[in-house]
Design a protein around this motif. Structure first.
Motif, PDB file in Angstrom:
ATOM      1  N   LYS A  58      -6.928   2.687  -8.875  1.00 52.05           N
ATOM      2  CA  LYS A  58      -6.662   3.400  -7.627  1.00 52.05           C
ATOM      3  C   LYS A  58      -5.482   4.355  -7.731  1.00 52.05           C
ATOM      4  O   LYS A  58      -5.469   5.413  -7.107  1.00 52.05           O
ATOM      5  CB  LYS A  58      -6.412   2.393  -6.498  1.00 52.05           C
ATOM      6  CG  LYS A  58      -7.660   1.688  -6.000  1.00 52.05           C
ATOM      7  CD  LYS A  58      -7.309   0.711  -4.885  1.00 52.05           C
ATOM      8  CE  LYS A  58      -8.549  -0.030  -4.398  1.00 52.05           C
ATOM      9  NZ  LYS A  58      -8.197  -1.021  -3.342  1.00 52.05           N
ATOM     10  N   ILE A  59      -4.464   3.978  -8.500  1.00 55.61           N
ATOM     11  CA  ILE A  59      -3.264   4.819  -8.541  1.00 55.61           C
ATOM     12  C   ILE A  59      -3.231   5.735  -9.767  1.00 55.61           C
ATOM     13  O   ILE A  59      -2.285   6.492  -9.950  1.00 55.61           O
ATOM     14  CB  ILE A  59      -1.977   3.967  -8.507  1.00 55.61           C
ATOM     15  CG1 ILE A  59      -1.809   3.145  -9.788  1.00 55.61           C
ATOM     16  CG2 ILE A  59      -1.939   3.102  -7.265  1.00 55.61           C
ATOM     17  CD1 ILE A  59      -0.442   2.484  -9.899  1.00 55.61           C
ATOM     18  N   GLY A  60      -4.274   5.672 -10.599  1.00 54.73           N
ATOM     19  CA  GLY A  60      -4.330   6.550 -11.768  1.00 54.73           C
ATOM     20  C   GLY A  60      -3.634   6.000 -12.990  1.00 54.73           C
ATOM     21  O   GLY A  60      -3.300   6.749 -13.908  1.00 54.73           O
ATOM     22  N   GLN A  95       0.831  -1.206   0.000  1.00 53.97           N
ATOM     23  CA  GLN A  95       0.000   0.000   0.000  1.00 53.97           C
ATOM     24  C   GLN A  95       0.863   1.252   0.000  1.00 53.97           C
ATOM     25  O   GLN A  95       0.550   2.243  -0.680  1.00 53.97           O
ATOM     26  CB  GLN A  95      -0.925  -0.002   1.221  1.00 53.97           C
ATOM     27  CG  GLN A  95      -1.966   1.100   1.192  1.00 53.97           C
ATOM     28  CD  GLN A  95      -2.870   0.994  -0.026  1.00 53.97           C
ATOM     29  OE1 GLN A  95      -3.530  -0.014  -0.253  1.00 53.97           O
ATOM     30  NE2 GLN A  95      -2.902   2.067  -0.836  1.00 53.97           N
ATOM     31  N   LYS A  96       1.958   1.211   0.737  1.00 50.44           N
ATOM     32  CA  LYS A  96       2.869   2.358   0.782  1.00 50.44           C
ATOM     33  C   LYS A  96       3.461   2.646  -0.604  1.00 50.44           C
ATOM     34  O   LYS A  96       3.531   3.807  -1.034  1.00 50.44           O
ATOM     35  CB  LYS A  96       3.992   2.074   1.781  1.00 50.44           C
ATOM     36  CG  LYS A  96       4.991   3.200   1.938  1.00 50.44           C
ATOM     37  CD  LYS A  96       6.072   2.836   2.960  1.00 50.44           C
ATOM     38  CE  LYS A  96       7.111   3.948   3.077  1.00 50.44           C
ATOM     39  NZ  LYS A  96       8.183   3.575   4.046  1.00 50.44           N
ATOM     40  N   ILE A  97       3.884   1.595  -1.302  1.00 50.04           N
ATOM     41  CA  ILE A  97       4.458   1.759  -2.642  1.00 50.04           C
ATOM     42  C   ILE A  97       3.392   2.267  -3.616  1.00 50.04           C
ATOM     43  O   ILE A  97       3.649   3.154  -4.445  1.00 50.04           O
ATOM     44  CB  ILE A  97       5.067   0.436  -3.141  1.00 50.04           C
ATOM     45  CG1 ILE A  97       6.265   0.043  -2.256  1.00 50.04           C
ATOM     46  CG2 ILE A  97       5.495   0.543  -4.604  1.00 50.04           C
ATOM     47  CD1 ILE A  97       6.805  -1.340  -2.527  1.00 50.04           C
ATOM     48  N   THR A 146       5.513  -1.409 -14.639  1.00 52.16           N
ATOM     49  CA  THR A 146       4.846  -0.664 -15.709  1.00 52.16           C
ATOM     50  C   THR A 146       5.202   0.817 -15.636  1.00 52.16           C
ATOM     51  O   THR A 146       5.465   1.457 -16.669  1.00 52.16           O
ATOM     52  CB  THR A 146       3.318  -0.851 -15.615  1.00 52.16           C
ATOM     53  OG1 THR A 146       3.003  -2.251 -15.706  1.00 52.16           O
ATOM     54  CG2 THR A 146       2.595  -0.109 -16.731  1.00 52.16           C
ATOM     55  N   PHE A 147       5.232   1.352 -14.421  1.00 49.20           N
ATOM     56  CA  PHE A 147       5.602   2.759 -14.249  1.00 49.20           C
ATOM     57  C   PHE A 147       7.048   3.008 -14.678  1.00 49.20           C
ATOM     58  O   PHE A 147       7.347   4.008 -15.342  1.00 49.20           O
ATOM     59  CB  PHE A 147       5.403   3.174 -12.788  1.00 49.20           C
ATOM     60  CG  PHE A 147       5.766   4.609 -12.508  1.00 49.20           C
ATOM     61  CD1 PHE A 147       4.981   5.644 -12.987  1.00 49.20           C
ATOM     62  CD2 PHE A 147       6.897   4.914 -11.779  1.00 49.20           C
ATOM     63  CE1 PHE A 147       5.316   6.971 -12.737  1.00 49.20           C
ATOM     64  CE2 PHE A 147       7.248   6.229 -11.520  1.00 49.20           C
ATOM     65  CZ  PHE A 147       6.450   7.264 -12.002  1.00 49.20           C
ATOM     66  N   LEU A 148       7.944   2.090 -14.338  1.00 50.31           N
ATOM     67  CA  LEU A 148       9.346   2.236 -14.736  1.00 50.31           C
ATOM     68  C   LEU A 148       9.500   2.158 -16.255  1.00 50.31           C
ATOM     69  O   LEU A 148      10.302   2.888 -16.847  1.00 50.31           O
ATOM     70  CB  LEU A 148      10.201   1.172 -14.045  1.00 50.31           C
ATOM     71  CG  LEU A 148      10.354   1.332 -12.525  1.00 50.31           C
ATOM     72  CD1 LEU A 148      11.104   0.137 -11.941  1.00 50.31           C
ATOM     73  CD2 LEU A 148      11.075   2.634 -12.180  1.00 50.31           C
ATOM     74  N   LYS A 164       0.750   6.650  -6.718  1.00 48.41           N
ATOM     75  CA  LYS A 164      -0.443   7.483  -6.856  1.00 48.41           C
ATOM     76  C   LYS A 164      -0.099   8.960  -6.768  1.00 48.41           C
ATOM     77  O   LYS A 164      -0.714   9.809  -7.435  1.00 48.41           O
ATOM     78  CB  LYS A 164      -1.460   7.107  -5.779  1.00 48.41           C
ATOM     79  CG  LYS A 164      -2.802   7.805  -5.892  1.00 48.41           C
ATOM     80  CD  LYS A 164      -3.756   7.311  -4.822  1.00 48.41           C
ATOM     81  CE  LYS A 164      -5.113   7.988  -4.929  1.00 48.41           C
ATOM     82  NZ  LYS A 164      -6.049   7.491  -3.882  1.00 48.41           N
ATOM     83  N   THR A 165       0.902   9.295  -5.953  1.00 45.60           N
ATOM     84  CA  THR A 165       1.348  10.681  -5.814  1.00 45.60           C
ATOM     85  C   THR A 165       2.137  11.140  -7.034  1.00 45.60           C
ATOM     86  O   THR A 165       2.004  12.284  -7.487  1.00 45.60           O
ATOM     87  CB  THR A 165       2.222  10.826  -4.551  1.00 45.60           C
ATOM     88  OG1 THR A 165       1.457  10.445  -3.401  1.00 45.60           O
ATOM     89  CG2 THR A 165       2.699  12.261  -4.382  1.00 45.60           C
TER      90      THR A 165
END
Length: 289
Positions: free
Chosen positions: A59-61, A12-14, A279-281, A19-20
């Motif tokens: 949830k994270i966009g 959840q922290k990651i 995926t983000f990386l 998300k930020t």
């Protein structure tokens, strides 16, 4: 009592961190990162996993491009779908949900995914980069294990690590990751004689076989870090109700180990989170960052 290694909270922290970050990137680039998950058939477990991944994206966009195919889908149809996703500029990660129906060649399909969009880290090129110690996308579950160790300051360097299980999904890549962190690594499996004698040597013991309660308390070195990757559904014969258990006899091992991951709530949540992070990386690398 062993220290509980809470993968759910870490995951959840990651995800909160992603998300930020994502809105800032969307403002700069005009689009969010995109993950495409291909599922074939109606396997209930696979459907649940895919739903979890799609919800996590939302949830994270992160954009989710789910493609669900009937069980009789041909190899050619899936191959064409992957080819299209490889060319799609909105898609940064591609995942083929396993297992596939028996008439399909899953290895051929995984090989077809572009290595830079290989969100699961299973393409031969990415596995080769891991072997060589080069930068690249890492397999999700092993990467999640390494994140847990890192988050709890459980150093691998100089420790004896035993990985029980030799799958290409978990055991083999995780052994390489532990080796890269200067652990002395032993791989054990179904043909290892006197498995307990091997596991009792481990400062870090990883169970990744898929056999409920395989690791019993007498197989664990006192004070060892125990990572339970197994997720097994067992059914109570009297009530008919099912529950998830790991490969480790948690109720007893928790009294001997120094630290342990629970099931559920340990490694499992980290797998989905590392998929999002991969995926983000890939999205960032495509943008030259």
């Amino acid at each position: 009592m062993a220290q509980l290694l809470d993968g759910k909270t870490l995951a959840q922290k990651i995800q909160d961190d992603l998300k930020t970050k994502i809105p800032d990137w969307v403002a700069k680039q005009g689009r969010p990162p995109g993950l495409a998950v291909l599922m074939v058939g109606d396997n209930p477990a696979s459907a649940a996993y895919v739903r979890n991944k799609e919800r996590a994206c939302e949830k994270i966009g992160m954009a989710s491009f789910g493609k669900h195919f009937p069980a009789d889908t041909t190899q050619e149809t899936l191959s064409e779908a992957i080819a299209q996703l490889n060319e799609d500029e909105q898609v940064d990660g591609i995942l083929v949900q396993l297992p596939l129906p028996k008439h399909l060649d899953d290895v051929a399909l995984l090989h077809q995914i572009h290595p830079d969009k290989d969100a699961d880290g299973l393409h031969p090129l990415n596995l080769g980069r891991l072997l060589r110690g080069e930068q690249g996308i890492r397999s999700c579950t092993p990467a999640g294990v390494m994140e847990i160790l890192k988050a709890y300051d459980l150093s691998v360097a100089g420790k004896k690590a035993v990985v029980v299980g030799r799958s290409i999904l978990v055991g083999k890549p995780l052994a390489l990751m532990l080796l890269a962190e200067h652990g002395t690594v032993t791989m054990a499996h179904s043909r290892t004689p006197d498995l307990g004698a091997v596991t009792r040597e481990a400062d870090i013991l990883v169970a990744a076989v898929g056999k409920p309660n395989l690791i019993t308390v007498d197989m664990v070195k006192p004070g060892a870090v125990v990572i339970d990757v197994g997720i097994n559904r067992v059914v109570n014969e009297e009530t008919g109700k099912g529950r998830l258990v790991g490969d480790v006899d948690f109720a007893n091992v928790v009294n001997v180990a120094g630290a342990i991951t629970p099931v559920p709530g340990g490694v499992g949540p980290m797998t989905v989170t590392m998929l999002l992070q991969n995926t983000f990386l890939s999205y960032c690398r495509k943008l030259g960052v």
